[in-house]
Design a protein around this motif. Structure first.
Motif, mmCIF file in Angstrom:
data_model
loop_
_atom_site.group_PDB
_atom_site.id
_atom_site.type_symbol
_atom_site.label_atom_id
_atom_site.label_comp_id
_atom_site.label_asym_id
_atom_site.label_seq_id
_atom_site.Cartn_x
_atom_site.Cartn_y
_atom_site.Cartn_z
ATOM 1 N N UNK A 79 36.287 -22.144 -15.128
ATOM 2 C CA UNK A 79 37.038 -20.900 -14.989
ATOM 3 C C UNK A 79 36.180 -19.649 -15.050
ATOM 4 N N UNK A 80 35.085 -19.694 -15.802
ATOM 5 C CA UNK A 80 34.314 -18.469 -16.018
ATOM 6 C C UNK A 80 33.157 -18.273 -15.044
ATOM 7 N N UNK A 81 32.737 -19.350 -14.414
ATOM 8 C CA UNK A 81 31.604 -19.266 -13.489
ATOM 9 C C UNK A 81 31.896 -20.109 -12.249
ATOM 10 N N UNK A 82 31.192 -19.804 -11.176
ATOM 11 C CA UNK A 82 31.399 -20.549 -9.940
ATOM 12 C C UNK A 82 30.530 -21.804 -9.930
ATOM 13 N N UNK A 83 30.937 -22.755 -10.742
ATOM 14 C CA UNK A 83 30.266 -24.047 -10.776
ATOM 15 C C UNK A 83 31.312 -25.096 -11.101
ATOM 16 N N UNK A 84 31.081 -26.320 -10.669
ATOM 17 C CA UNK A 84 32.025 -27.382 -10.969
ATOM 18 C C UNK A 84 31.797 -27.876 -12.387
ATOM 19 N N UNK A 85 32.857 -28.365 -13.000
ATOM 20 C CA UNK A 85 32.733 -28.872 -14.372
ATOM 21 C C UNK A 85 32.428 -30.363 -14.415
ATOM 22 N N UNK A 86 32.632 -31.065 -13.313
ATOM 23 C CA UNK A 86 32.412 -32.507 -13.281
ATOM 24 C C UNK A 86 30.913 -32.810 -13.298
ATOM 25 N N UNK A 87 30.503 -33.713 -14.202
ATOM 26 C CA UNK A 87 29.091 -34.091 -14.378
ATOM 27 C C UNK A 87 28.226 -32.885 -14.736
ATOM 28 N N UNK A 88 28.827 -31.920 -15.405
ATOM 29 C CA UNK A 88 28.115 -30.705 -15.813
ATOM 30 C C UNK A 88 27.831 -30.797 -17.310
ATOM 31 N N UNK A 89 26.558 -30.717 -17.693
ATOM 32 C CA UNK A 89 26.167 -30.886 -19.097
ATOM 33 C C UNK A 89 26.740 -29.796 -19.992
ATOM 34 N N UNK A 138 32.404 -32.690 -23.680
ATOM 35 C CA UNK A 138 33.638 -33.319 -24.159
ATOM 36 C C UNK A 138 34.571 -33.660 -23.003
ATOM 37 N N UNK A 139 34.694 -32.735 -22.073
ATOM 38 C CA UNK A 139 35.564 -32.975 -20.927
ATOM 39 C C UNK A 139 35.035 -34.121 -20.076
ATOM 40 N N UNK A 140 33.741 -34.129 -19.820
ATOM 41 C CA UNK A 140 33.183 -35.184 -18.972
ATOM 42 C C UNK A 140 33.236 -36.550 -19.644
ATOM 43 N N UNK A 141 33.105 -36.575 -20.958
ATOM 44 C CA UNK A 141 33.241 -37.841 -21.675
ATOM 45 C C UNK A 141 34.659 -38.400 -21.503
#
Length: 304
Positions: free
Chosen positions: A219-229, A233-236
């Motif tokens: 939401x805060x930056x133009x990057x995907x959250x999937x597989x993002x270090x 917690x979300x990716x786990x």
């Protein structure tokens, strides 16, 4: 492919839409189009500003390389943004924008036209006149909006004869404002602030289809959250539940959006063949209520 009702039209459309904003970066656009259709994604979303019109041209050129028939597709485009200058909902601009999109897309009609972002100088009567002309000429079959709040929609609909059947809104695991404001009713926390005008409930009451754009974006930056270090917690949790549902994190993030009963579509803007397949195949996954909320919490949200 899971189907949803397209607003109040009664027409069933795919729950997954291929967003064509990055069509000009695809290595093989014809393969992208063919893969989408082979996986049940026959709904394509454009805008006159994507690639300054180039994306619509590339789509038409590469569609012609396939054996896919125009009548088997649902093609949508958007207009109203004059990049860096203004928003323009004048009758002349809307009509000229549609005619230009039709020429670039090499088609006689759009299945759907959305007004891209609100124009504060909008005169509803001009929009109504443009819609009437486009509908009468058979150039646009259905109409909607993008990034509009309930009051703006009501103002338009007070004059526009055609039902506004869809609204594109940013929504995904890390962009949950329209949900937060509903969960935090009568609370003092930041999440209780009504920024979207209760658009989620309004859309359900008015039978408007929500098209979720950038569903994989933080939401805060133009990057995907999937597989993002940055989002461990979300990716786990995505990895854990992807295994449970025999899908991938991309597929699961899409299924999370589609689990909501608000008649949503997911706009997948990827030009990656594998991701298109993953997202399409996950469209019929029905997350349990508990798993849906586990992902909501893993994305950094809290329940009041």
């Amino acid at each position: 492919m899971k189907q949803v009702k397209f607003g109040s039209t009664g027409i069933e459309v795919p729950s997954v839409v291929l967003g064509c904003m990055r069509m000009n970066s695809a290595a093989d656009p014809a393969q992208v189009i063919q893969t989408a259709v082979d996986n049940g994604i026959t709904f394509f979303d454009h805008a006159d500003i994507y690639g300054k019109g180039e994306c619509e041209q590339i789509f038409a050129k590469n569609l012609a390389k396939t054996s896919i028939k125009r009548e088997d597709l649902f093609i949508q485009s958007k207009c109203g943004i004059v990049p860096g200058e203004m928003y323009d909902f004048s009758k002349n601009h809307i009509i000229e924008a549609v005619n230009s999109s039709l020429e670039r897309l090499q088609t006689d009609y759009l299945d759907s036209l959305l007004l891209h972002r609100p124009d504060t100088l909008m005169e509803p009567e001009e929009v109504a006149a443009a819609f009437d002309e486009l509908a009468t000429q058979g150039k646009v079959r259905h109409f909607g909006v993008s990034n509009h709040n309930p009051a703006q929609i009501k103002l338009l609909q007070s004059v526009v004869k055609q039902p506004l059947v869809a609204n594109q809104l940013q929504f995904g695991l890390m962009h949950t404002g329209m949900i937060d404001e509903g969960l935090y009713v009568n609370r003092k926390e930041e999440q209780a602030n009504v920024r979207d005008g209760e658009i989620l409930e309004f859309s359900r009451l008015e039978n408007m289809t929500i098209q979720a754009w950038s569903p994989y974006q933080a939401s805060s930056v133009k990057e995907v959250f999937i597989d993002n270090v940055r989002f461990p917690e979300l990716n786990q949790k995505l990895d854990e539940l992807a295994e449970k549902y025999n899908t991938t994190p991309n597929g699961l993030a899409s299924a999370w959006v589609l689990r909501h009963p608000a008649n949503m579509q997911v706009i997948a803007g990827t030009m990656n063949i594998q991701r298109i397949e993953e997202i399409a195949q996950a469209s019929e996954i029905q997350l349990s209520r508990k798993d849906w909320y586990q992902l909501y919490l893993a994305a950094g949200n809290k329940l009041p």
